[in-house]
Design a protein around this motif. Sequence first.
Motif, PDB file in Angstrom:
ATOM      1  N   SER A 163     -47.906  -5.702   9.542  1.00 58.51           N
ATOM      2  CA  SER A 163     -48.044  -4.402   8.901  1.00 58.51           C
ATOM      3  C   SER A 163     -46.670  -3.937   8.399  1.00 58.51           C
ATOM      4  O   SER A 163     -45.635  -4.513   8.759  1.00 58.51           O
ATOM      5  CB  SER A 163     -48.595  -3.377   9.889  1.00 58.51           C
ATOM      6  OG  SER A 163     -47.618  -3.111  10.865  1.00 58.51           O
ATOM      7  N   TRP A 164     -46.681  -2.881   7.569  1.00 58.00           N
ATOM      8  CA  TRP A 164     -45.422  -2.342   7.054  1.00 58.00           C
ATOM      9  C   TRP A 164     -44.561  -1.815   8.187  1.00 58.00           C
ATOM     10  O   TRP A 164     -43.348  -1.998   8.199  1.00 58.00           O
ATOM     11  CB  TRP A 164     -45.707  -1.239   6.027  1.00 58.00           C
ATOM     12  CG  TRP A 164     -44.449  -0.722   5.403  1.00 58.00           C
ATOM     13  CD1 TRP A 164     -43.906   0.503   5.555  1.00 58.00           C
ATOM     14  CD2 TRP A 164     -43.556  -1.438   4.542  1.00 58.00           C
ATOM     15  NE1 TRP A 164     -42.729   0.614   4.847  1.00 58.00           N
ATOM     16  CE2 TRP A 164     -42.501  -0.580   4.207  1.00 58.00           C
ATOM     17  CE3 TRP A 164     -43.554  -2.744   4.021  1.00 58.00           C
ATOM     18  CZ2 TRP A 164     -41.451  -0.962   3.386  1.00 58.00           C
ATOM     19  CZ3 TRP A 164     -42.499  -3.118   3.198  1.00 58.00           C
ATOM     20  CH2 TRP A 164     -41.471  -2.226   2.892  1.00 58.00           C
ATOM     21  N   GLU A 165     -45.209  -1.188   9.170  1.00 58.53           N
ATOM     22  CA  GLU A 165     -44.458  -0.633  10.300  1.00 58.53           C
ATOM     23  C   GLU A 165     -43.753  -1.748  11.055  1.00 58.53           C
ATOM     24  O   GLU A 165     -42.608  -1.590  11.506  1.00 58.53           O
ATOM     25  CB  GLU A 165     -45.385   0.147  11.252  1.00 58.53           C
ATOM     26  CG  GLU A 165     -45.827   1.504  10.750  1.00 58.53           C
ATOM     27  CD  GLU A 165     -46.920   1.423   9.693  1.00 58.53           C
ATOM     28  OE1 GLU A 165     -47.473   0.319   9.498  1.00 58.53           O
ATOM     29  OE2 GLU A 165     -47.211   2.445   9.050  1.00 58.53           O
ATOM     30  N   GLY A 166     -44.417  -2.884  11.186  1.00 57.59           N
ATOM     31  CA  GLY A 166     -43.797  -4.017  11.855  1.00 57.59           C
ATOM     32  C   GLY A 166     -42.554  -4.484  11.119  1.00 57.59           C
ATOM     33  O   GLY A 166     -41.511  -4.743  11.721  1.00 57.59           O
ATOM     34  N   PHE A 167     -42.683  -4.546   9.790  1.00 57.94           N
ATOM     35  CA  PHE A 167     -41.544  -4.949   8.970  1.00 57.94           C
ATOM     36  C   PHE A 167     -40.394  -3.970   9.131  1.00 57.94           C
ATOM     37  O   PHE A 167     -39.236  -4.367   9.304  1.00 57.94           O
ATOM     38  CB  PHE A 167     -41.987  -5.047   7.507  1.00 57.94           C
ATOM     39  CG  PHE A 167     -40.867  -5.339   6.561  1.00 57.94           C
ATOM     40  CD1 PHE A 167     -40.251  -6.578   6.551  1.00 57.94           C
ATOM     41  CD2 PHE A 167     -40.422  -4.365   5.675  1.00 57.94           C
ATOM     42  CE1 PHE A 167     -39.212  -6.853   5.686  1.00 57.94           C
ATOM     43  CE2 PHE A 167     -39.381  -4.628   4.808  1.00 57.94           C
ATOM     44  CZ  PHE A 167     -38.773  -5.880   4.811  1.00 57.94           C
ATOM     45  N   LEU A 168     -40.729  -2.651   9.085  1.00 58.69           N
ATOM     46  CA  LEU A 168     -39.698  -1.623   9.247  1.00 58.69           C
ATOM     47  C   LEU A 168     -38.989  -1.781  10.584  1.00 58.69           C
ATOM     48  O   LEU A 168     -37.767  -1.636  10.684  1.00 58.69           O
ATOM     49  CB  LEU A 168     -40.303  -0.220   9.149  1.00 58.69           C
ATOM     50  CG  LEU A 168     -40.718   0.253   7.767  1.00 58.69           C
ATOM     51  CD1 LEU A 168     -41.325   1.648   7.853  1.00 58.69           C
ATOM     52  CD2 LEU A 168     -39.530   0.268   6.813  1.00 58.69           C
ATOM     53  N   PHE A 169     -39.791  -2.101  11.625  1.00 54.01           N
ATOM     54  CA  PHE A 169     -39.216  -2.249  12.953  1.00 54.01           C
ATOM     55  C   PHE A 169     -38.199  -3.397  12.967  1.00 54.01           C
ATOM     56  O   PHE A 169     -37.100  -3.263  13.508  1.00 54.01           O
ATOM     57  CB  PHE A 169     -40.327  -2.492  13.983  1.00 54.01           C
ATOM     58  CG  PHE A 169     -39.829  -2.544  15.389  1.00 54.01           C
ATOM     59  CD1 PHE A 169     -39.416  -1.384  16.028  1.00 54.01           C
ATOM     60  CD2 PHE A 169     -39.731  -3.749  16.074  1.00 54.01           C
ATOM     61  CE1 PHE A 169     -38.935  -1.420  17.321  1.00 54.01           C
ATOM     62  CE2 PHE A 169     -39.244  -3.796  17.359  1.00 54.01           C
ATOM     63  CZ  PHE A 169     -38.852  -2.641  17.992  1.00 54.01           C
ATOM     64  N   LEU A 170     -38.567  -4.505  12.332  1.00 54.75           N
ATOM     65  CA  LEU A 170     -37.637  -5.641  12.259  1.00 54.75           C
ATOM     66  C   LEU A 170     -36.357  -5.254  11.519  1.00 54.75           C
ATOM     67  O   LEU A 170     -35.253  -5.594  11.938  1.00 54.75           O
ATOM     68  CB  LEU A 170     -38.305  -6.828  11.561  1.00 54.75           C
ATOM     69  CG  LEU A 170     -39.424  -7.500  12.356  1.00 54.75           C
ATOM     70  CD1 LEU A 170     -39.975  -8.697  11.594  1.00 54.75           C
ATOM     71  CD2 LEU A 170     -38.908  -7.939  13.731  1.00 54.75           C
ATOM     72  N   VAL A 171     -36.529  -4.529  10.387  1.00 55.58           N
ATOM     73  CA  VAL A 171     -35.364  -4.092   9.619  1.00 55.58           C
ATOM     74  C   VAL A 171     -34.463  -3.212  10.482  1.00 55.58           C
ATOM     75  O   VAL A 171     -33.238  -3.356  10.488  1.00 55.58           O
ATOM     76  CB  VAL A 171     -35.809  -3.313   8.357  1.00 55.58           C
ATOM     77  CG1 VAL A 171     -34.600  -2.677   7.676  1.00 55.58           C
ATOM     78  CG2 VAL A 171     -36.520  -4.234   7.388  1.00 55.58           C
ATOM     79  N   LEU A 172     -35.110  -2.311  11.238  1.00 50.62           N
ATOM     80  CA  LEU A 172     -34.350  -1.407  12.100  1.00 50.62           C
ATOM     81  C   LEU A 172     -33.530  -2.188  13.120  1.00 50.62           C
ATOM     82  O   LEU A 172     -32.337  -1.933  13.316  1.00 50.62           O
ATOM     83  CB  LEU A 172     -35.305  -0.433  12.796  1.00 50.62           C
ATOM     84  CG  LEU A 172     -34.643   0.603  13.689  1.00 50.62           C
ATOM     85  CD1 LEU A 172     -33.789   1.549  12.872  1.00 50.62           C
ATOM     86  CD2 LEU A 172     -35.705   1.387  14.461  1.00 50.62           C
ATOM     87  N   VAL A 173     -34.186  -3.166  13.757  1.00 49.72           N
ATOM     88  CA  VAL A 173     -33.499  -3.989  14.754  1.00 49.72           C
ATOM     89  C   VAL A 173     -32.316  -4.709  14.111  1.00 49.72           C
ATOM     90  O   VAL A 173     -31.199  -4.755  14.653  1.00 49.72           O
ATOM     91  CB  VAL A 173     -34.480  -5.008  15.381  1.00 49.72           C
ATOM     92  CG1 VAL A 173     -33.723  -6.024  16.234  1.00 49.72           C
ATOM     93  CG2 VAL A 173     -35.521  -4.293  16.218  1.00 49.72           C
ATOM     94  N   LEU A 174     -32.546  -5.225  12.899  1.00 47.05           N
ATOM     95  CA  LEU A 174     -31.510  -5.940  12.158  1.00 47.05           C
ATOM     96  C   LEU A 174     -30.306  -5.037  11.904  1.00 47.05           C
ATOM     97  O   LEU A 174     -29.152  -5.419  12.124  1.00 47.05           O
ATOM     98  CB  LEU A 174     -32.100  -6.437  10.840  1.00 47.05           C
ATOM     99  CG  LEU A 174     -31.433  -7.655  10.239  1.00 47.05           C
ATOM    100  CD1 LEU A 174     -31.776  -8.892  11.051  1.00 47.05           C
ATOM    101  CD2 LEU A 174     -31.861  -7.824   8.789  1.00 47.05           C
TER     102      LEU A 174
END
Lengths: 317, 329
Positions: free
Chosen positions: A6-17
């Motif tokens: 999902s988009w939220e999952g992608f955002l979470f990965l970006v945040l972690v990055l």
Amino acid sequence: MTWMRSWEGFLFLVLVLIYALNAWTSPVFLTVGNQINMVQLSVEKIIVALVMTFVIINGEIDLSVASVMGLAACAFGWMVQAGVPGGWAIVIALGIGLACGAFNALFIVGFGIPSLVVTLATMIAFRGFARVLVEDRGISGFPDWFNALGQRGLVGPVPLAIIMFAVLAVLAFLILQRTAFGRKVYFIGANRAVAEYSGLDVRSVKIRIFIASGTVSALAGIMFAARVGAIRGDIAQGFELDIITMVLLGGVSIFGGAGTMSGTILAILIVLALRNGMALQNITGHIQTGVLGVLLILSVMVPIIRETGSRLLARVR
Amino acid sequence: MRVSLSTLRILVLLGVFIATVLFFASQIDGYMNARLFNRISGSVAVIALIAVGQAFVVLTRNIDLSIGSVVGCTAYFTGGILMAWPDLPPVLVPVLAMAIGAAFGAFNGFLVARFRLPSIIVTLATLAIFRSILVQSSDGSSITTDRLPAWLTEFATMNAFTVGDLQVRWIVVISLLVVLTAHVFLTRFRAGRTFYAIGSNPDAAAFAGLNAARTIFLAFVISGALAGLAGFLFLSRFGNITVVAGLGLELKSVGAVVVGGVNIFGGSGNVLGVLIGAALIDLIDTSLVRWALVSEFWREAVLGLLILLAVAADTVLMRRLLRRKGGAA
């Protein structure tokens, strides 16, 4: 593991990055002091982003939020200088924000003029009223308890601003995703005509959203005044860029009807971490704003990027 | 005698303009003099150019919020180029400025037309991006009059002709020529009518075989190029260019367009009206500074309310007109 796609999952990965990158380039980034600072320095923007999520999902936009923040802050300063007790000044400033929201709603819902045009005009007008109040002066000398609320920790090192953001974020999440009102916001944003024919009170939902937007913006403006301890006519100018970027990056569709509160909250954290990281690298405010602009364009391209991405994936399979 | 709606609108605007002049004349001593005309005509020349560019964009149902930054950027870059090569032939300089502006406009147009992104969001973003390009490349230093060729700063006060005490500057003549050209193009040429067609009914325009993407792209390029020309005039008038040059001009141009009777939802409007709208806004702006009764800080508030009033009146009137037409049929 569907959430990863999902988009939220992608955002979470970006945040972690971004967190990893920031922590790697600056030893200060992960300290408690810096983390608190990061949220506190932008708390005004992020609480408005919560309401803006409702506005945009509903298929509208509110460009006047930063001017309402400025007007409320200036009205507060003006009243304190005129001898009005701080508590009353806060209440009246909030009332002004409510009135601004109602004024927008009058033209948007009452006359049926698009919110884009109305709030572009009131963005200029409300800012103008702020300037009329304080002209080119700066006002400071607020009561000590007021400045302390904005600047010092309330519970240990955690200031009121962060507690308020946490409470408002939970509230906004519950209202949008767990109540009938929240469902109406989505439904109207997805297809206003169908919502009207289904007998939904479209007008009252929109009026309530714009009044909430005005009131919360005023609250944010007052918190800004407390944090800085002084006000000027150009206070909070240009904040609408950050606020709208946060919401759109969170996956909310600019055409309404889609998006989630958790997306907005993740996007808020991304923008905060990005700005904080840039500030730690001594990148000036103007350039940060430019980077935010690029991010805004990328975030409206999100649907296109997603579509192209899934088409490419399909081809690989 | 029947008067068409757009003619009527221009007549009403002219009436409002004259009423405003008379009002301020009754409030401010020594208001009606040649100095006022000279000053206002000079600044209207700049704003009218930007507003005409904005009108092209608004006609196609879009908006360009980035032009304040485009004006600032072109004024700065043109000034920078002139400081590096002061012997550049003067005729080439405005052309260069327009090319720089057009490049910024093409960037906006590409994003809006190619990817169908909402123009309000794209140009809100490029408003910030272009400004940060300006800040980054100027590194905090500014363009100053004494380092520019003398012809440039003299050009702003050069008169094309004078009528009594009234001096008509070259920049005013250039600006009027642009407005007239735009008017003839939009009303008399097929390519000009396309802008109206795309804005008033995109679906019908597509069925008629009109290329919406190309027209919208072109509108942004025109808007950028005219903002570039305005940037050249801005440089010539002020000489000193800092990183805040052109700040807030986008709002004035939207104001001029809307007050001038261009429908903010696209498809209808008249460039001559935009010229009067620009003049009206600048007149109010300049006069409020001199009006003792009200502080000059009312300028922004008045501009905002004026835009709101114009749009509200337009919407209500149009709706009533449509209803009457519907009733007759």
